[in-house]
Write a protein that holds these residues in place. Structure first.
Motif, PDB file in Angstrom:
ATOM      1  N   ALA A  59      25.407 -18.650  80.083  1.00  0.00           N
ATOM      2  CA  ALA A  59      25.631 -17.295  80.744  1.00  0.00           C
ATOM      3  C   ALA A  59      26.022 -17.965  82.267  1.00  0.00           C
ATOM      4  O   ALA A  59      25.397 -18.454  82.852  1.00  0.00           O
ATOM      5  N   ILE A  60      27.412 -17.577  82.788  1.00  0.00           N
ATOM      6  CA  ILE A  60      27.650 -18.065  84.072  1.00  0.00           C
ATOM      7  C   ILE A  60      28.159 -16.808  84.977  1.00  0.00           C
ATOM      8  O   ILE A  60      28.637 -15.929  84.558  1.00  0.00           O
ATOM      9  N   CYS A  61      27.498 -16.978  86.182  1.00  0.00           N
ATOM     10  CA  CYS A  61      27.596 -16.044  87.158  1.00  0.00           C
ATOM     11  C   CYS A  61      27.200 -14.669  86.769  1.00  0.00           C
ATOM     12  O   CYS A  61      26.240 -14.332  86.589  1.00  0.00           O
ATOM     13  N   ARG A  62      28.244 -13.759  86.576  1.00  0.00           N
ATOM     14  CA  ARG A  62      27.950 -12.471  86.164  1.00  0.00           C
ATOM     15  C   ARG A  62      27.330 -12.540  85.020  1.00  0.00           C
ATOM     16  O   ARG A  62      26.239 -11.715  84.478  1.00  0.00           O
ATOM     17  N   GLY A  63      27.465 -13.450  83.931  1.00  0.00           N
ATOM     18  CA  GLY A  63      26.764 -13.651  82.664  1.00  0.00           C
ATOM     19  C   GLY A  63      25.222 -13.713  82.758  1.00  0.00           C
ATOM     20  O   GLY A  63      24.601 -13.358  82.135  1.00  0.00           O
ATOM     21  N   LEU A 102      29.656 -18.475  75.196  1.00  0.00           N
ATOM     22  CA  LEU A 102      29.702 -18.483  76.570  1.00  0.00           C
ATOM     23  C   LEU A 102      30.103 -17.155  77.229  1.00  0.00           C
ATOM     24  O   LEU A 102      31.092 -16.542  76.904  1.00  0.00           O
ATOM     25  N   VAL A 103      29.461 -16.628  78.095  1.00  0.00           N
ATOM     26  CA  VAL A 103      29.414 -15.537  78.961  1.00  0.00           C
ATOM     27  C   VAL A 103      29.801 -15.804  80.305  1.00  0.00           C
ATOM     28  O   VAL A 103      29.119 -16.246  81.115  1.00  0.00           O
ATOM     29  N   PRO A 104      31.059 -15.482  80.806  1.00  0.00           N
ATOM     30  CA  PRO A 104      31.720 -16.156  81.844  1.00  0.00           C
ATOM     31  C   PRO A 104      31.453 -15.001  83.140  1.00  0.00           C
ATOM     32  O   PRO A 104      30.669 -14.052  82.815  1.00  0.00           O
ATOM     33  N   GLY A 105      31.882 -15.615  84.179  1.00  0.00           N
ATOM     34  CA  GLY A 105      32.197 -14.758  85.450  1.00  0.00           C
ATOM     35  C   GLY A 105      32.772 -13.372  85.041  1.00  0.00           C
ATOM     36  O   GLY A 105      33.650 -13.294  84.324  1.00  0.00           O
ATOM     37  N   GLY A 106      32.573 -12.591  86.341  1.00  0.00           N
ATOM     38  CA  GLY A 106      33.532 -11.176  86.029  1.00  0.00           C
ATOM     39  C   GLY A 106      33.075 -10.228  87.106  1.00  0.00           C
ATOM     40  O   GLY A 106      32.429 -10.684  88.011  1.00  0.00           O
ATOM     41  N   GLN A 129      23.496 -12.787  85.536  1.00  0.00           N
ATOM     42  CA  GLN A 129      23.027 -11.457  85.827  1.00  0.00           C
ATOM     43  C   GLN A 129      23.017 -10.521  84.744  1.00  0.00           C
ATOM     44  O   GLN A 129      21.972  -9.900  84.731  1.00  0.00           O
ATOM     45  N   LEU A 130      23.829 -10.666  83.909  1.00  0.00           N
ATOM     46  CA  LEU A 130      23.626  -9.806  82.604  1.00  0.00           C
ATOM     47  C   LEU A 130      22.704 -10.081  81.807  1.00  0.00           C
ATOM     48  O   LEU A 130      21.839  -9.304  81.301  1.00  0.00           O
ATOM     49  N   LEU A 131      22.340 -11.416  81.854  1.00  0.00           N
ATOM     50  CA  LEU A 131      21.298 -11.951  80.861  1.00  0.00           C
ATOM     51  C   LEU A 131      19.960 -11.558  81.573  1.00  0.00           C
ATOM     52  O   LEU A 131      19.087 -11.136  80.703  1.00  0.00           O
ATOM     53  N   ASN A 132      19.754 -11.524  82.942  1.00  0.00           N
ATOM     54  CA  ASN A 132      18.766 -10.865  83.546  1.00  0.00           C
ATOM     55  C   ASN A 132      18.514  -9.270  83.253  1.00  0.00           C
ATOM     56  O   ASN A 132      17.164  -9.121  83.024  1.00  0.00           O
ATOM     57  N   VAL A 133      19.621  -8.593  83.397  1.00  0.00           N
ATOM     58  CA  VAL A 133      19.601  -7.128  83.121  1.00  0.00           C
ATOM     59  C   VAL A 133      19.228  -7.008  81.495  1.00  0.00           C
ATOM     60  O   VAL A 133      18.558  -5.950  81.444  1.00  0.00           O
ATOM     61  N   LEU A 134      19.722  -7.622  80.617  1.00  0.00           N
ATOM     62  CA  LEU A 134      19.423  -7.477  79.248  1.00  0.00           C
ATOM     63  C   LEU A 134      17.674  -7.642  79.112  1.00  0.00           C
ATOM     64  O   LEU A 134      17.341  -6.953  78.369  1.00  0.00           O
ATOM     65  N   HIS A 135      17.341  -8.382  79.867  1.00  0.00           N
ATOM     66  CA  HIS A 135      15.725  -8.601  79.781  1.00  0.00           C
ATOM     67  C   HIS A 135      14.804  -7.579  80.565  1.00  0.00           C
ATOM     68  O   HIS A 135      13.785  -8.062  80.694  1.00  0.00           O
ATOM     69  N   GLY A 136      15.520  -6.604  81.057  1.00  0.00           N
ATOM     70  CA  GLY A 136      14.960  -5.829  81.848  1.00  0.00           C
ATOM     71  C   GLY A 136      14.968  -6.075  83.380  1.00  0.00           C
ATOM     72  O   GLY A 136      14.107  -5.439  84.066  1.00  0.00           O
TER      73      GLY A 136
END
Length: 247
Positions: A119-123, A72-76, A125-132
């Protein structure tokens, strides 16, 4: 299933890692910085049959992925815009570049291991950035309103009805037409990353859900799952991680 807990009550329960956040607190009159997780994430996963495990974002934490059954990747805080090739917006704040890079490595490792990921909220967004992918750094500049993060003196959740892609995993999890979300974010997906599919949107067109294409269970949601009594996403993650169906 690989257990990292010796408590007999936890034997056989899937272990779901929760990425820790750091925050300054005052405890018994003493100022300190702590690593923490939202208690509802812990409680909801435990109630769904999992053993939650707090994962401090330190170099090498990705090596624990083979001892996890889910993540689980939470907000932040806001992500470092350098990660997606942008200059910081004036209101982009509280960035943690070192932790961002550790978390990206951890999530990449979890996905490569085919672990279930929520992946939640910031999570998300991080998932999207991870994929370019890239981000809108201040959503009101795009939407013209602050409904996703109301500008009130105290913490207030925005409320939005969703349009979900029929047949998507998120539609199966929520199982209702136009569910209402509770959100608190000022950033959002701009350029969608390769290998992701958008499957949920707010009425203003903001992407609210992404799913990793071809992955058994890897979902990013933009709203504050864990800030309300809705446990459906945590229960879905638990089931994907191998917990018995509690329904």
């Amino acid at each position: 299933m690989n257990s990292v807990v010796n408590d007999p009550a936890s034997a056989g329960r899937p272990v779901v890692g929760i990425c820790a956040r750091t925050a300054p607190v005052t405890l018994q009159g003493s100022d300190m910085v702590v690593s923490l997780a939202l208690q509802t994430h812990v409680a909801y996963l435990a109630a769904a049959g999992c053993t939650p495990l707090l994962l401090p974002l330190l170099p090498g934490v990705e090596r624990l992925a083979d001892r996890l059954d889910g993540l689980l990747v939470p907000g932040g805080p806001d992500l470092d815009p350098e990660l997606y090739g942008a200059e910081p917006h004036p209101v982009t704040r509280a960035m943690t570049p070192d932790a961002d890079r550790v978390e990206l490595t951890l999530v990449r490792t979890a996905l490569e291991a085919r672990l279930p990921v929520l992946a939640i909220c910031r999570g998300m967004q991080l998932l999207n950035v991870l994929h370019g992918g890239g981000l809108h750094q201040h959503l009101p500049d795009v939407t013209g309103h602050d409904g996703h993060r109301p500008g009130t003196p105290t913490f207030t959740l925005g409320r939005h009805r969703l349009k979900l892609e029929p047949g998507s995993r998120i539609a199966g999890v929520l199982d209702e037409e136009e569910p209402e979300t509770a959100c608190h974010h000022h950033q959002a997906v701009d350029r969608l990353g390769a290998g992701l599919t958008a499957t949920g949107w707010a009425q203003d067109g903001t992407v609210e859900v992404v799913e990793v294409t071809g992955h058994p269970f890897a979902i990013g949601v933009q709203w504050e799952a864990g800030q309300t009594a809705d446990k459906r996403l945590h229960e879905a993650l638990a089931r994907a991680a191998g917990a018995p169906d509690i329904g």
